[in-house]
Design a protein around this motif. Structure first.
Motif, PDB file in Angstrom:
ATOM      1  N   ALA A 238       0.778  -1.071  -0.098  1.00 59.59           N
ATOM      2  CA  ALA A 238       0.101   0.121   0.136  1.00 59.59           C
ATOM      3  C   ALA A 238       1.022   1.105   0.147  1.00 59.59           C
ATOM      4  O   ALA A 238       1.981   1.433   0.857  1.00 59.59           O
ATOM      5  N   ALA A 239       0.767   2.101  -1.083  1.00 58.24           N
ATOM      6  CA  ALA A 239       1.536   3.190  -1.020  1.00 58.24           C
ATOM      7  C   ALA A 239       0.982   4.410  -1.739  1.00 58.24           C
ATOM      8  O   ALA A 239       0.041   3.954  -2.638  1.00 58.24           O
ATOM      9  N   PRO A 240       1.517   5.788  -1.551  1.00 62.85           N
ATOM     10  CA  PRO A 240       1.000   6.754  -2.339  1.00 62.85           C
ATOM     11  C   PRO A 240       1.569   6.353  -3.954  1.00 62.85           C
ATOM     12  O   PRO A 240       2.499   5.875  -4.263  1.00 62.85           O
ATOM     13  N   ILE A 241       0.601   7.016  -4.985  1.00 63.59           N
ATOM     14  CA  ILE A 241       0.945   6.476  -6.292  1.00 63.59           C
ATOM     15  C   ILE A 241       2.198   7.101  -6.680  1.00 63.59           C
ATOM     16  O   ILE A 241       2.945   6.192  -7.334  1.00 63.59           O
ATOM     17  N   ASP A 242       2.724   8.155  -6.407  1.00 71.99           N
ATOM     18  CA  ASP A 242       4.123   8.508  -6.853  1.00 71.99           C
ATOM     19  C   ASP A 242       5.157   7.581  -6.324  1.00 71.99           C
ATOM     20  O   ASP A 242       6.062   6.892  -7.070  1.00 71.99           O
ATOM     21  N   SER A 243       4.940   7.249  -5.005  1.00 70.80           N
ATOM     22  CA  SER A 243       6.031   6.477  -4.281  1.00 70.80           C
ATOM     23  C   SER A 243       5.889   4.953  -5.032  1.00 70.80           C
ATOM     24  O   SER A 243       6.876   4.172  -5.394  1.00 70.80           O
ATOM     25  N   LEU A 244       4.680   4.518  -5.198  1.00 72.05           N
ATOM     26  CA  LEU A 244       4.645   3.088  -5.903  1.00 72.05           C
ATOM     27  C   LEU A 244       5.198   3.038  -7.115  1.00 72.05           C
ATOM     28  O   LEU A 244       5.809   1.940  -7.267  1.00 72.05           O
ATOM     29  N   PHE A 245       4.915   3.803  -8.052  1.00 73.12           N
ATOM     30  CA  PHE A 245       5.675   3.960  -9.469  1.00 73.12           C
ATOM     31  C   PHE A 245       7.191   4.188  -9.430  1.00 73.12           C
ATOM     32  O   PHE A 245       7.805   3.639 -10.218  1.00 73.12           O
ATOM     33  N   ALA A 246       7.445   5.246  -8.661  1.00 72.25           N
ATOM     34  CA  ALA A 246       9.033   5.455  -8.620  1.00 72.25           C
ATOM     35  C   ALA A 246       9.883   4.690  -7.923  1.00 72.25           C
ATOM     36  O   ALA A 246      11.026   4.304  -8.448  1.00 72.25           O
ATOM     37  N   SER A 247       9.101   3.693  -6.870  1.00 72.33           N
ATOM     38  CA  SER A 247      10.094   2.948  -6.129  1.00 72.33           C
ATOM     39  C   SER A 247       9.089   1.697  -5.507  1.00 72.33           C
ATOM     40  O   SER A 247       8.942   1.831  -4.357  1.00 72.33           O
ATOM     41  N   PRO A 248       8.680   0.860  -6.155  1.00 75.32           N
ATOM     42  CA  PRO A 248       7.815  -0.328  -5.724  1.00 75.32           C
ATOM     43  C   PRO A 248       8.607  -1.197  -4.750  1.00 75.32           C
ATOM     44  O   PRO A 248       9.859  -1.444  -5.100  1.00 75.32           O
ATOM     45  N   ARG A 249       8.162  -1.483  -3.609  1.00 78.49           N
ATOM     46  CA  ARG A 249       8.938  -2.187  -2.588  1.00 78.49           C
ATOM     47  C   ARG A 249       8.591  -3.709  -2.933  1.00 78.49           C
ATOM     48  O   ARG A 249       9.602  -4.355  -2.602  1.00 78.49           O
ATOM     49  N   HIS A 250       7.443  -4.211  -3.204  1.00 77.10           N
ATOM     50  CA  HIS A 250       7.268  -5.402  -3.049  1.00 77.10           C
ATOM     51  C   HIS A 250       7.493  -6.033  -4.718  1.00 77.10           C
ATOM     52  O   HIS A 250       7.384  -5.414  -5.669  1.00 77.10           O
ATOM     53  N   PRO A 251       8.163  -7.173  -4.875  1.00 80.11           N
ATOM     54  CA  PRO A 251       8.648  -7.784  -6.025  1.00 80.11           C
ATOM     55  C   PRO A 251       7.558  -7.874  -6.977  1.00 80.11           C
ATOM     56  O   PRO A 251       7.512  -7.845  -8.169  1.00 80.11           O
TER      57      PRO A 251
END
Length: 328
Positions: A238-251
């Motif tokens: 679960a993440a803000p959109i910008d963070s999710l696309f710039a730096s996804p944490r889950h493989p």
């Protein structure tokens, strides 16, 4: 601090099947604030639609059953309401756009009858007022000559038109929360963009909270402020959109993003894909359910199930070995 419009806590949904009882949604928790658009994303069969149906008490029973959790709308637990109480909520305070409009619309009633029924029930309008409001809403979602179309039956319309009718019905009462389950599936790309823009405009106008259920990350990037990524009935990130696309944490999230078709500088042999198959929900493996498809898998991934844990940067991730956040 303002209470979220919706709070879901440890939601679990199970189904009786030929292979025994299976858990389609496993202890899912999230919240949605007023005026916020949250995307619920993942591959087909990951539990997105069942989660959405659970919020309105629409999981078919039997064989389905909500076995655990709370669904709080403005602090009131919807799971404690009886069917009469839920009918007051559905269509009024919470609306849903279903994925397949032909199965959601009654084929023997005109579009106008179905739309005015909702308006008269929840807004106490006269028959004429409800008809005028329905015509106006059909025009807003882009149906040509709405004063004529309102007297047609669902089978007289194209798939795209029927989907627009569903959207108009869902938005007509100005709900606090809109659950949109693949709302643009039947529409072409140009119309899809127009409908999404209209949903966002109305969402701002009414400060409406929206849960957008989709497998299309392009739609999520265009529309949402936050994203919830599901896999095998569980939230994995679960993440803000910008963070999710710039730096996804889950493989798994990284794999979904890499799989998006895009114009590239250099020719590639094949589009990146997530290898392997989604495991059978009736026979899930021990440990992390994504382990057999993961390029970062280690021995402990097969032994223990990860839990959704807040990230030091933003959001939360359920992974024993998440990707390191990227910094500018």
């Amino acid at each position: 601090m303002t209470r979220p419009v919706l709070e879901v806590r440890d939601l679990a949904v199970e189904f009786d099947t030929e292979n025994g009882r299976v858990r389609a949604v496993n202890n899912v928790s999230f919240s949605v604030n007023a005026g916020e658009v949250v995307g619920l994303v993942g591959e087909s069969g990951c539990g997105k639609t069942v989660t959405g149906l659970s919020l309105l008490g629409l999981v078919p029973s039997p064989p389905g059953e909500v076995v655990n959790g709370e669904i709080l709308l403005d602090g009131h637990d919807l799971l404690k309401l009886n069917e009469v109480g839920m009918r007051k909520i559905r269509g009024g305070e919470v609306s849903m756009i279903f994925q397949e409009p032909m199965t959601a619309l009654n084929p023997v009633l005109t579009v106008g009858y179905q739309m005015t029924e909702v308006l008269r029930l929840h807004k106490s309008l006269s028959k004429r007022q409800a008809r005028n409001a329905a015509i106006e809403m059909l025009g807003i979602v882009g149906i040509p000559v709405p004063s004529k179309r309102i007297d047609e039956y669902p089978h007289e319309m194209s798939g795209g038109m029927r989907q627009r009718v569903m959207i108009a019905m869902a938005l007509s009462c100005g709900p606090k929360l809109l659950i949109a389950d693949e709302p643009t599936t039947a529409l072409d790309v140009t119309t899809q963009a127009q409908v999404l823009d209209e949903i966002v405009r109305l969402q701002h106008q009414f400060e409406m909270a929206v849960i957008l259920i989709t497998h299309d990350l392009g739609v999520v990037a265009q529309t949402c402020q936050r994203a919830l990524v599901m896999y095998c009935g569980e939230l994995v990130e679960a993440a803000p959109i910008d963070s999710l696309f710039a730096s996804p944490r889950h493989p798994y999230t990284q794999g979904l993003i890499r799989s998006i078709p895009r114009i590239r500088e250099h020719k590639i042999d094949r589009l990146p894909v997530i290898e392997g198959m989604v495991p059978d929900i009736a026979a899930l493996p021990e440990g992390c359910h994504f382990a057999d498809r993961c390029n970062r898998v280690q021995a402990d991934c097969h032994e223990r199930s990860p839990v959704l844990t807040p990230s030091a940067v933003a959001g939360a991730v359920a992974c024993w070995h998440p990707l390191e956040p990227q910094h500018d």
